[in-house]
Design a protein around this motif. Sequence first.
Motif, PDB file in Angstrom:
ATOM      1  N   ALA A   1       0.830  -1.210   0.000  1.00 34.75           N
ATOM      2  CA  ALA A   1       0.000   0.000   0.000  1.00 34.75           C
ATOM      3  C   ALA A   1       0.863   1.259   0.000  1.00 34.75           C
ATOM      4  CB  ALA A   1      -0.941  -0.005   1.197  1.00 34.75           C
ATOM      5  N   LEU A   2       2.039   1.193   0.586  1.00 30.78           N
ATOM      6  CA  LEU A   2       2.940   2.344   0.604  1.00 30.78           C
ATOM      7  C   LEU A   2       3.696   2.521  -0.710  1.00 30.78           C
ATOM      8  CD1 LEU A   2       4.499   1.806   4.149  1.00 30.78           C
ATOM      9  CD2 LEU A   2       2.731   3.477   3.499  1.00 30.78           C
ATOM     10  N   LYS A   3       3.867   1.434  -1.451  1.00 30.14           N
ATOM     11  CA  LYS A   3       4.710   1.464  -2.640  1.00 30.14           C
ATOM     12  C   LYS A   3       3.943   1.585  -3.958  1.00 30.14           C
ATOM     13  CE  LYS A   3       8.550  -1.088  -0.641  1.00 30.14           C
ATOM     14  NZ  LYS A   3       9.624  -0.132  -0.879  1.00 30.14           N
ATOM     15  N   ILE A   4       2.686   1.138  -3.994  1.00 31.62           N
ATOM     16  CA  ILE A   4       1.953   1.021  -5.251  1.00 31.62           C
ATOM     17  C   ILE A   4       1.438   2.379  -5.737  1.00 31.62           C
ATOM     18  CG2 ILE A   4      -0.328   0.580  -4.237  1.00 31.62           C
ATOM     19  CD1 ILE A   4      -0.570  -1.727  -6.375  1.00 31.62           C
ATOM     20  N   ASN A   5       1.186   2.464  -7.019  1.00 28.62           N
ATOM     21  CA  ASN A   5       0.530   3.628  -7.608  1.00 28.62           C
ATOM     22  C   ASN A   5      -0.712   3.941  -6.773  1.00 28.62           C
ATOM     23  OD1 ASN A   5      -1.873   4.462  -9.387  1.00 28.62           O
ATOM     24  ND2 ASN A   5      -0.134   4.997 -10.688  1.00 28.62           N
ATOM     25  N   CYS A   6      -0.899   5.207  -6.432  1.00 29.44           N
ATOM     26  CA  CYS A   6      -1.971   5.610  -5.503  1.00 29.44           C
ATOM     27  C   CYS A   6      -3.343   5.075  -5.903  1.00 29.44           C
ATOM     28  CB  CYS A   6      -2.018   7.125  -5.378  1.00 29.44           C
ATOM     29  SG  CYS A   6      -0.550   7.798  -4.580  1.00 29.44           S
ATOM     30  N   ALA A   7      -3.694   5.179  -7.167  1.00 25.31           N
ATOM     31  CA  ALA A   7      -5.009   4.712  -7.606  1.00 25.31           C
ATOM     32  C   ALA A   7      -5.132   3.196  -7.469  1.00 25.31           C
ATOM     33  CB  ALA A   7      -5.279   5.132  -9.049  1.00 25.31           C
ATOM     34  N   GLN A   8      -4.052   2.476  -7.701  1.00 29.40           N
ATOM     35  CA  GLN A   8      -4.084   1.022  -7.634  1.00 29.40           C
ATOM     36  C   GLN A   8      -4.129   0.501  -6.203  1.00 29.40           C
ATOM     37  OE1 GLN A   8      -1.164  -0.861 -10.154  1.00 29.40           O
ATOM     38  NE2 GLN A   8      -1.517   0.614 -11.791  1.00 29.40           N
ATOM     39  N   ALA A   9      -3.873   1.347  -5.222  1.00 28.86           N
ATOM     40  CA  ALA A   9      -3.952   0.927  -3.815  1.00 28.86           C
ATOM     41  C   ALA A   9      -5.352   0.409  -3.485  1.00 28.86           C
ATOM     42  CB  ALA A   9      -3.571   2.082  -2.896  1.00 28.86           C
ATOM     43  N   GLU A  10      -6.356   0.880  -4.194  1.00 32.36           N
ATOM     44  CA  GLU A  10      -7.723   0.392  -3.974  1.00 32.36           C
ATOM     45  C   GLU A  10      -7.814  -1.112  -4.242  1.00 32.36           C
ATOM     46  OE1 GLU A  10     -11.700  -0.034  -3.110  1.00 32.36           O
ATOM     47  OE2 GLU A  10     -10.344   1.603  -2.578  1.00 32.36           O
ATOM     48  N   PHE A  11      -7.029  -1.628  -5.187  1.00 33.40           N
ATOM     49  CA  PHE A  11      -7.027  -3.070  -5.440  1.00 33.40           C
ATOM     50  C   PHE A  11      -6.570  -3.839  -4.206  1.00 33.40           C
ATOM     51  CE2 PHE A  11      -6.235  -1.925 -10.095  1.00 33.40           C
ATOM     52  CZ  PHE A  11      -7.556  -2.096 -10.448  1.00 33.40           C
ATOM     53  N   LEU A  12      -5.660  -3.286  -3.444  1.00 28.43           N
ATOM     54  CA  LEU A  12      -5.185  -3.951  -2.228  1.00 28.43           C
ATOM     55  C   LEU A  12      -6.273  -3.994  -1.166  1.00 28.43           C
ATOM     56  CD1 LEU A  12      -1.622  -2.380  -2.045  1.00 28.43           C
ATOM     57  CD2 LEU A  12      -2.314  -4.546  -3.108  1.00 28.43           C
ATOM     58  N   VAL A  13      -7.059  -2.930  -1.075  1.00 30.29           N
ATOM     59  CA  VAL A  13      -8.206  -2.909  -0.150  1.00 30.29           C
ATOM     60  C   VAL A  13      -9.178  -4.016  -0.541  1.00 30.29           C
ATOM     61  CG1 VAL A  13     -10.202  -1.551   0.614  1.00 30.29           C
ATOM     62  CG2 VAL A  13      -7.958  -0.449   0.341  1.00 30.29           C
ATOM     63  N   ARG A  14      -9.467  -4.104  -1.824  1.00 28.72           N
ATOM     64  CA  ARG A  14     -10.400  -5.126  -2.320  1.00 28.72           C
ATOM     65  C   ARG A  14      -9.838  -6.533  -2.138  1.00 28.72           C
ATOM     66  NH1 ARG A  14     -11.780  -1.878  -7.901  1.00 28.72           N
ATOM     67  NH2 ARG A  14     -12.609  -0.007  -6.881  1.00 28.72           N
ATOM     68  N   LEU A  15      -8.527  -6.691  -2.332  1.00 25.78           N
ATOM     69  CA  LEU A  15      -7.896  -7.996  -2.129  1.00 25.78           C
ATOM     70  C   LEU A  15      -8.009  -8.408  -0.670  1.00 25.78           C
ATOM     71  CD1 LEU A  15      -6.248 -10.435  -3.041  1.00 25.78           C
ATOM     72  CD2 LEU A  15      -4.177  -9.040  -2.709  1.00 25.78           C
ATOM     73  N   ARG A  16      -7.757  -7.490   0.246  1.00 23.61           N
ATOM     74  CA  ARG A  16      -7.882  -7.791   1.676  1.00 23.61           C
ATOM     75  C   ARG A  16      -9.314  -8.236   1.995  1.00 23.61           C
ATOM     76  NH1 ARG A  16      -4.714  -6.300   5.837  1.00 23.61           N
ATOM     77  NH2 ARG A  16      -3.751  -4.596   4.668  1.00 23.61           N
ATOM     78  N   GLN A  17     -10.304  -7.568   1.434  1.00 21.02           N
ATOM     79  CA  GLN A  17     -11.705  -7.946   1.653  1.00 21.02           C
ATOM     80  C   GLN A  17     -11.989  -9.327   1.085  1.00 21.02           C
ATOM     81  OE1 GLN A  17     -13.568  -4.597  -0.281  1.00 21.02           O
ATOM     82  NE2 GLN A  17     -13.680  -3.390   1.610  1.00 21.02           N
ATOM     83  N   LEU A  18     -11.476  -9.605  -0.106  1.00 22.47           N
ATOM     84  CA  LEU A  18     -11.662 -10.914  -0.731  1.00 22.47           C
ATOM     85  C   LEU A  18     -11.051 -12.014   0.130  1.00 22.47           C
ATOM     86  CD1 LEU A  18     -12.358 -12.751  -3.220  1.00 22.47           C
ATOM     87  CD2 LEU A  18     -10.062 -12.193  -4.053  1.00 22.47           C
ATOM     88  N   LEU A  19      -9.828 -11.806   0.593  1.00 20.71           N
ATOM     89  CA  LEU A  19      -9.161 -12.816   1.416  1.00 20.71           C
ATOM     90  C   LEU A  19      -9.906 -13.037   2.733  1.00 20.71           C
ATOM     91  CD1 LEU A  19      -5.453 -11.774   0.789  1.00 20.71           C
ATOM     92  CD2 LEU A  19      -6.673 -13.735  -0.190  1.00 20.71           C
ATOM     93  N   HIS A  20     -10.404 -11.964   3.322  1.00 21.02           N
ATOM     94  CA  HIS A  20     -11.179 -12.090   4.561  1.00 21.02           C
ATOM     95  C   HIS A  20     -12.460 -12.894   4.309  1.00 21.02           C
ATOM     96  CE1 HIS A  20     -12.905 -11.103   8.438  1.00 21.02           C
ATOM     97  NE2 HIS A  20     -14.012 -10.737   7.806  1.00 21.02           N
ATOM     98  N   THR A  21     -13.158 -12.602   3.234  1.00 21.72           N
ATOM     99  CA  THR A  21     -14.391 -13.319   2.890  1.00 21.72           C
ATOM    100  C   THR A  21     -14.105 -14.796   2.658  1.00 21.72           C
ATOM    101  OG1 THR A  21     -15.345 -11.330   1.910  1.00 21.72           O
ATOM    102  CG2 THR A  21     -16.293 -13.446   1.222  1.00 21.72           C
TER     103      THR A  21
END
Length: 131
Positions: A99-119
């Motif tokens: 999240a600290l290293k990725i393109n700012c707009a693409q950081a949203e994919f990490l949020v979604r990935l975390r949600q997917l993994l939790h689900t």
Amino acid sequence: MGAWTLPKGAIEADEEPIEAAKREFGEEIGMHPEGPYFPLGTVTQRAGKVVHAWACEGEFDPNDLNSNLMKVIWPPNSGRWLTVPEIDECRWFDLETAALKINCAQAEFLVRLRQLLHTQKEQRRRSKPAT
């Protein structure tokens, strides 16, 4: 920072976004994961580029990076063409570091990935038989 990015590229005519993603991943990384693929949706970057992303489980040693080559004029406006790998480095990061290293707009994919993994974790937990 925002200098790191997901492998991405143009969607060709009559090509589905998932097929373009698989093709680009193979060209840029040199690996062809088999799936299943989990959609992470789209984001629009600051310059207006729309990026589609999917998650996929797999193993890959970043030292095995085998990127396609591209031509670029370097230094800019010099007229001198160089052939270089499209991807110069590949690494695995935990979600917080990514999240600290990725393109700012693409950081949203990490949020979604975390949600997917939790689900997925919750679904596995619920599907286990009681002991």
